[in-house]
Structure formats: C-alpha cells, structure tokens
Design a protein around this motif. Structure first.
Motif: not given
Length: 270
Positions: A26, A58-64, A67-68
């Motif tokens: 985060e 692999w939570p959403a923030e790791h994927h984000q 992606q960033q």
C-alpha cells in the motif's frame, strides 16, 4: 499531509517482495501513483517467488503495484528490471523486454552529475560476506516470528492512528554482529565498484537503506518494502535522496519535495 505530485529524474526501488505477507504494497503503490519520473530501476526481489512456493498470497494491492509498474512503462517511463535472488527465475528469461520493461542482470546508471554508478541487486556478494549469517544468528524460525510480530504491531499501531514503525528493523539493529555483516557487505559492494572504475554502487538485498561514501566511492542501498519502506530518488540536479514512506505519507518534509521539484524546473530552464 501534502499529496502533491513528486517529480524526479530517477527512482530506485528493491526488495518489494510482492507475494509475501510482509510486503507493504500500500505504501509503494501510493508512491508510484504520485511520482513523475523519467527512469525507474527495479533492483531485485520485486516478486517473492520463494514465499509463494511456501504459501500462495496475492492480495489486490500486490496486483495493483504490478499494474502500476506496467502502466508507467507504457506511458514512457524507462523501466529497467534487475532481478534478485527471490525472483531469480526472471534472470533466465530469454526476452530482454517484457511489456515495455527491460530485463537486465545489472546496469550502469549515469546521474545528472555524470557519476557512473553500478546498479545490481547485491546477492552476488553473499559468498564473500556471508549475508545469511544474520539470519543464522537469530534463526530462521525466530525471524519468521519477528516478522509476524512486525505485522501485528503495524496493525495495532494503525488501529490507534500511529505511523508505521518496524519492529523487525529494531530487533536487527540490536544484534551487534548484524552490523558487522552489513559492514562486510558494504565493503564488498564498494570494492566491486572500484574494480570497475566506477564512482559508486546502488544495490539492495540486505534490507538496510543507506547513502554514504566509503573509500571515496558512493555506496547506496535502496532498502526494502518489507521492514523499512524506502526508495532512492535522484533529483534533477543529480543528487540522491533516501525516501521513507509510512502510512502513505513521506517522512521527508514538503519543503524537501519542493526542492526536488525546483531542481527539475531549473534544469528545464537552462
């Protein structure tokens, strides 16, 4: 706290350990979304394949975060990925470019001050410095316990409105021989830069952020996003700055951020 855009010439990050429960994704995501940078070095251990072999996480923030990084590359940021030991599988990747991200074993970065710096993860120095010694000093299992307590401490402090504080980093700082191992690592890194007739080295691996001069050479360690939440930023004038993130805010003052931005404006003016 100020949420203004931060502008810089180059950003160096390492030891993110996406896929690990200890990753502070985060904080890194907040930094990546607010910074405008020409070049980004990913200095190893971005994804922790070792941790995911033990337990898939692999939570959403790791994927984000991924992606960033891809978004920045597509928008024209030069992204150079130098894999480390936890993501060493990427070292064997046959194609040098993946989604506009260039994969290299190491690099030589030239700052705006014409300093030539070797950029590498740093696990190559393990055989010489026995970096794993600090783990053996407290034991693998005890380290896992410390990192678990570190996560719980962060949750508790966050609940009561306090900024992030690393219990793990504090514990390591109290083990005297750890400092000795880090000193050996620093010496080995500077020796490598000297051997190559460069002005210094930027590396990661040991989770100890630092900017210092040793034997006339610049030694820069990016730190990590597991314990310290740090990155190295090069301003427009070629100066290197150690940035710390806690709870989506930078501990560096707003005035320092303005100085970095002002340097960029002056460079464009000239």
């Amino acid at each position: 706290m100020p949420q203004a855009r931060l502008q810089a010439r180059t950003l160096f990050i390492s030891d993110v350990h996406l896929g690990s429960k200890d990753c502070k994704a985060e904080f890194l995501l907040h930094l990546l979304k607010r910074i405008e940078v020409e070049r980004l070095y990913l200095v190893g251990d971005i994804v922790d394949f070792w941790a995911m072999k033990k337990q898939m996480f692999w939570p959403a923030e790791h994927h984000q975060v991924l992606q960033q990084l891809l978004k920045m590359a597509k928008q024209g940021v030069e992204v150079i990925y130098i894999p480390g030991n936890h993501d060493e599988v990427m070292r064997k990747y046959r194609h040098p470019d993946v989604a506009s991200i260039r994969i290299q074993k190491q690099a030589i970065h030239t700052t705006a001050k014409n300093q030539r710096l070797l950029v590498m993860h740093g696990d190559a120095f393990d055989a010489e410095t026995c970096h794993s010694q600090w783990l053996s000093l407290i034991g693998d299992h005890l380290y896992d316990v410390v990192m678990f307590l570190n996560r719980q401490t962060h949750k508790l402090r966050k609940k009561f409105g306090h900024n992030y504080w690393s219990l793990a980093a504090y514990v390591k700082s109290q083990v005297g021989k750890v400092e000795q191992v880090i000193g050996h690592y620093r010496t080995a890194a500077v020796r490598e830069a000297t051997k190559r007739k460069l002005d210094g080295i930027i590396c990661g691996h040991i989770h100890r952020p630092e900017i210092t001069k040793t034997d006339g050479k610049l030694y820069v360690n990016t730190g990590d996003w597991v314990e310290n939440c740090t990155a190295i930023l090069e301003s427009a004038d070629g100066e290197l700055h150690l940035l710390r993130y806690t709870d989506a805010t930078m501990t560096k003052s707003a005035e320092e951020a303005q100085v970095l931005n002002r340097g960029r404006e002056q460079q464009h003016a000239t």
